[in-house]
Design a protein around this motif. Structure first.
Motif, short mmCIF file in Angstrom:
data_model
loop_
_atom_site.label_atom_id
_atom_site.label_comp_id
_atom_site.label_asym_id
_atom_site.label_seq_id
_atom_site.Cartn_x
_atom_site.Cartn_y
_atom_site.Cartn_z
N GLN A 73 0.81 -1.22 0.00
CA GLN A 73 0.00 0.00 0.00
C GLN A 73 0.85 1.27 0.00
OE1 GLN A 73 -3.24 -0.32 -0.46
NE2 GLN A 73 -2.88 -2.53 -0.45
N ARG A 74 2.16 1.11 0.11
CA ARG A 74 3.01 2.31 0.12
C ARG A 74 3.04 2.94 -1.26
NH1 ARG A 74 7.82 -0.84 3.37
NH2 ARG A 74 6.74 -0.95 5.40
N PRO A 75 2.96 4.27 -1.34
CA PRO A 75 2.87 4.96 -2.64
C PRO A 75 4.02 4.63 -3.59
CG PRO A 75 2.35 6.46 -0.85
CD PRO A 75 2.86 5.22 -0.21
N PRO A 79 4.04 -0.79 -8.73
CA PRO A 79 2.72 -1.39 -8.93
C PRO A 79 2.78 -2.76 -9.59
CG PRO A 79 3.05 0.47 -10.42
CD PRO A 79 4.16 0.51 -9.42
N GLU A 80 3.80 -3.00 -10.43
CA GLU A 80 3.89 -4.29 -11.12
C GLU A 80 4.30 -5.41 -10.18
OE1 GLU A 80 8.03 -2.44 -11.71
OE2 GLU A 80 5.93 -1.78 -11.58
N GLN A 81 4.75 -5.06 -8.95
CA GLN A 81 5.12 -6.08 -7.98
C GLN A 81 3.99 -6.40 -7.00
OE1 GLN A 81 8.90 -5.23 -6.09
NE2 GLN A 81 9.79 -4.46 -7.99
N ARG A 82 2.88 -5.67 -7.12
CA ARG A 82 1.70 -6.00 -6.33
C ARG A 82 0.93 -7.13 -7.03
NH1 ARG A 82 0.81 -0.04 -6.49
NH2 ARG A 82 1.62 0.84 -4.55
N PRO A 83 0.15 -7.91 -6.30
CA PRO A 83 -0.65 -8.94 -6.95
C PRO A 83 -1.63 -8.34 -7.95
CG PRO A 83 -0.56 -9.32 -4.58
CD PRO A 83 0.03 -7.97 -4.82
N LEU A 100 3.13 -15.68 -4.84
CA LEU A 100 3.89 -16.76 -5.46
C LEU A 100 4.48 -16.29 -6.79
CD1 LEU A 100 1.54 -19.77 -4.70
CD2 LEU A 100 3.78 -19.33 -3.71
N PRO A 101 5.65 -16.80 -7.17
CA PRO A 101 6.30 -16.36 -8.41
C PRO A 101 5.39 -16.53 -9.63
CG PRO A 101 7.82 -17.68 -7.10
CD PRO A 101 6.47 -17.79 -6.44
N ARG A 102 5.43 -15.54 -10.51
CA ARG A 102 4.60 -15.58 -11.71
C ARG A 102 5.22 -16.48 -12.77
NH1 ARG A 102 3.90 -9.09 -11.26
NH2 ARG A 102 1.91 -9.07 -10.11
N ARG A 103 4.37 -17.23 -13.45
CA ARG A 103 4.81 -18.09 -14.55
C ARG A 103 4.69 -17.36 -15.89
NH1 ARG A 103 5.07 -23.36 -12.99
NH2 ARG A 103 4.37 -24.22 -15.00
N GLN A 117 4.82 0.56 -14.76
CA GLN A 117 4.30 -0.61 -15.46
C GLN A 117 2.95 -0.99 -14.85
OE1 GLN A 117 7.08 -3.86 -15.51
NE2 GLN A 117 8.65 -2.72 -16.61
N GLN A 118 2.06 -1.45 -15.70
CA GLN A 118 0.75 -1.90 -15.23
C GLN A 118 0.55 -3.34 -15.67
OE1 GLN A 118 -2.69 -0.17 -17.12
NE2 GLN A 118 -4.01 -0.59 -15.37
N VAL A 119 0.27 -4.21 -14.71
CA VAL A 119 0.03 -5.62 -15.02
C VAL A 119 -1.42 -5.78 -15.48
CG1 VAL A 119 -0.07 -7.96 -14.10
CG2 VAL A 119 1.76 -6.42 -13.39
N ILE A 120 -1.60 -6.36 -16.65
CA ILE A 120 -2.94 -6.62 -17.18
C ILE A 120 -3.48 -7.93 -16.60
CG2 ILE A 120 -4.26 -7.05 -19.29
CD1 ILE A 120 -2.13 -5.36 -20.75
N ALA A 121 -2.65 -8.95 -16.58
CA ALA A 121 -3.04 -10.25 -16.01
C ALA A 121 -1.79 -11.07 -15.77
CB ALA A 121 -4.01 -10.99 -16.94
N ALA A 122 -1.86 -11.97 -14.80
CA ALA A 122 -0.71 -12.82 -14.46
C ALA A 122 -1.08 -14.29 -14.58
CB ALA A 122 -0.22 -12.52 -13.04
N ASN A 123 -0.08 -15.09 -14.84
CA ASN A 123 -0.24 -16.56 -14.89
C ASN A 123 -1.30 -16.99 -15.90
OD1 ASN A 123 1.69 -17.15 -12.73
ND2 ASN A 123 0.18 -16.21 -11.38
N VAL A 124 -1.24 -16.39 -17.10
CA VAL A 124 -2.18 -16.77 -18.15
C VAL A 124 -1.45 -17.59 -19.21
CG1 VAL A 124 -3.76 -14.85 -17.79
CG2 VAL A 124 -1.84 -14.57 -19.35
N ASP A 125 -2.18 -18.50 -19.82
CA ASP A 125 -1.64 -19.34 -20.88
C ASP A 125 -1.96 -18.81 -22.27
OD1 ASP A 125 -0.82 -21.56 -19.02
OD2 ASP A 125 -2.98 -21.61 -18.67
N VAL A 126 -3.14 -18.17 -22.40
CA VAL A 126 -3.63 -17.71 -23.69
C VAL A 126 -4.13 -16.27 -23.54
CG1 VAL A 126 -5.39 -18.05 -25.49
CG2 VAL A 126 -4.30 -20.03 -24.41
N VAL A 127 -3.83 -15.44 -24.53
CA VAL A 127 -4.36 -14.08 -24.58
C VAL A 127 -5.22 -13.94 -25.83
CG1 VAL A 127 -3.85 -11.61 -24.68
CG2 VAL A 127 -2.37 -13.13 -23.37
#
Length: 370
Positions: A73-75, A79-83, A100-103, A117-127
């Motif tokens: 929550q720290r400013p 952001p890409e290291q948050r879940p 847990l580490p991202r695949r 950086q902004q994470v759209i989704a993590a641990n996905v197989d297909v986009v």
């Protein structure tokens, strides 16, 4: 962890758990180490992200709210290291204790002047890159999506919706994307409202697969999701008749289990697709342009008026589309600029760490370590 769930991990596998067991058969040293460090915690998947916490699930049922770690929550926390939606976390009571580490991870450069950086989704197989066969159709934007997706470790599939429109020219669209997508990226035209039409996607939505929908507002992502679900769960809206631009009907990312056994992440429409600076143009879909550049007579060829330029020769012969080459140059410059900002950010963080250690070092030198 104390023991595997009584169902042998079937509930977790229904929402994309990538291993056959929990946790003894995890098969990933990094995940096993993280779980061993929190023996009382349970694995769960992030279904939705809110301002101060997350909604997580341990199976294909409604999830529960949990609190995040205080440092997230720290400013200044990256952001890409948050879940993000799709991440796997370890939960104790009603709090997350570890990420847990991202695949795999799909991300973009966030809007604004400052590099983030902004994470759209993590641990996905297909986009599933969704684009409508109306005014939304834009091969150049699809190029950008493919560049971001290929760098994230997932399989891209281009889905052209609104194939049922009277003015939809499917053959022309497929021809326009032939050089953009390449042989390794499937391109499918569907009527997103027709369950039989979208059934063609089942090849990429098998049990245990995690997929994410990306595309602009009004492209038909929520309609496609409803057809895959077999129910009207996601809110949909009409595009404006004046410019055929869509309105935001999905306002946040959410992970949804599908009847096929796959999981689907629906995302809000994205109007801006900025590179992060970590992309590789050769691996991101521009391999043919990079290969041509290597054939130029001069190593520092600018592909303008230099003799022996293989790129100019390919454009003049019709082997390379001028619009695609112009897009390549634009993305090359954007990736380079983002890479410079990323390097600067990493350098400043190293400097901050060094400055933080300096006072302690001076005290140690003066008084000795205790």
């Amino acid at each position: 962890m104390n023991s595997a769930p009584p169902d042998g991990g079937a509930a977790l596998r229904a929402i994309g758990w990538p291993f056959p067991g929990v946790p003894e058969e995890a098969g990933d040293p990094a995940w096993a180490a993280a779980m061993a460090a929190h023996p009382q915690a349970r694995p769960a998947r992030v279904m939705a992200q809110h301002r101060s916490g997350y909604l997580v699930a341990e199976g294909p049922v409604e999830g529960g709210a949990v609190e995040s770690l205080p440092e997230w929550q720290r400013p200044k926390f990256p952001p890409e290291q948050r879940p993000a939606v799709g991440d796997w976390v370890l939960v104790e009571e009603a709090s997350i204790v570890a990420l847990l580490p991202r695949r795999s991870v799909i991300k973009r450069g966030a809007a604004g002047e400052h590099y983030r950086q902004q994470v759209i989704a993590a641990n996905v197989d297909v986009v599933l890159v969704v684009c409508g066969l109306d005014a939304d159709f834009n091969p150049r934007r699809i190029e950008r999506y493919l560049l971001l997706v290929r760098g994230g470790g997932a399989q891209p599939v281009v889905v052209l919706t609104k194939a049922d429109r009277a003015d939809a020219d499917v053959d022309a669209a497929l021809a326009a994307l032939a050089g953009v997508a390449g042989a390794d990226v499937p391109v499918l035209a569907v009527d997103a409202r027709d369950r039989d039409s979208v059934a063609v996607l089942e090849t990429w939505l098998r049990p245990g697969v995690s997929a994410v929908l990306v595309g602009s507002s009004g492209a038909g992502k929520s309609t496609l999701t409803n057809s895959l679900l077999g129910s009207e769960r996601m809110k949909t809206g009409e595009v404006r008749s004046s410019d055929e631009r869509g309105r935001h009907t999905t306002t946040h990312r959410a992970l949804i289990p599908l009847p096929s056994g796959a999981c689907l992440i629906d995302t809000p429409g994205m109007r801006e697709l900025k590179p992060t600076g970590e992309e590789d143009l050769a691996e991101g879909g521009f391999a043919e342009v990079e290969a041509l550049a290597q054939q130029c007579r001069f190593r520092d060829c600018r592909h303008e008026q230099e003799p022996g330029c293989a790129v100019r020769a390919a454009i003049e012969s019709g082997a390379l589309d001028p619009a695609r080459y112009a897009s390549y140059l634009k993305l090359r410059d954007e990736v380079g600029a983002a890479a410079g900002k990323l390097a600067g950010r990493r350098g400043s963080k190293r400097d901050e760490k060094a400055l933080g250690k300096a006072p302690n070092k001076r005290l140690d030198d003066r008084y000795g370590k205790r």
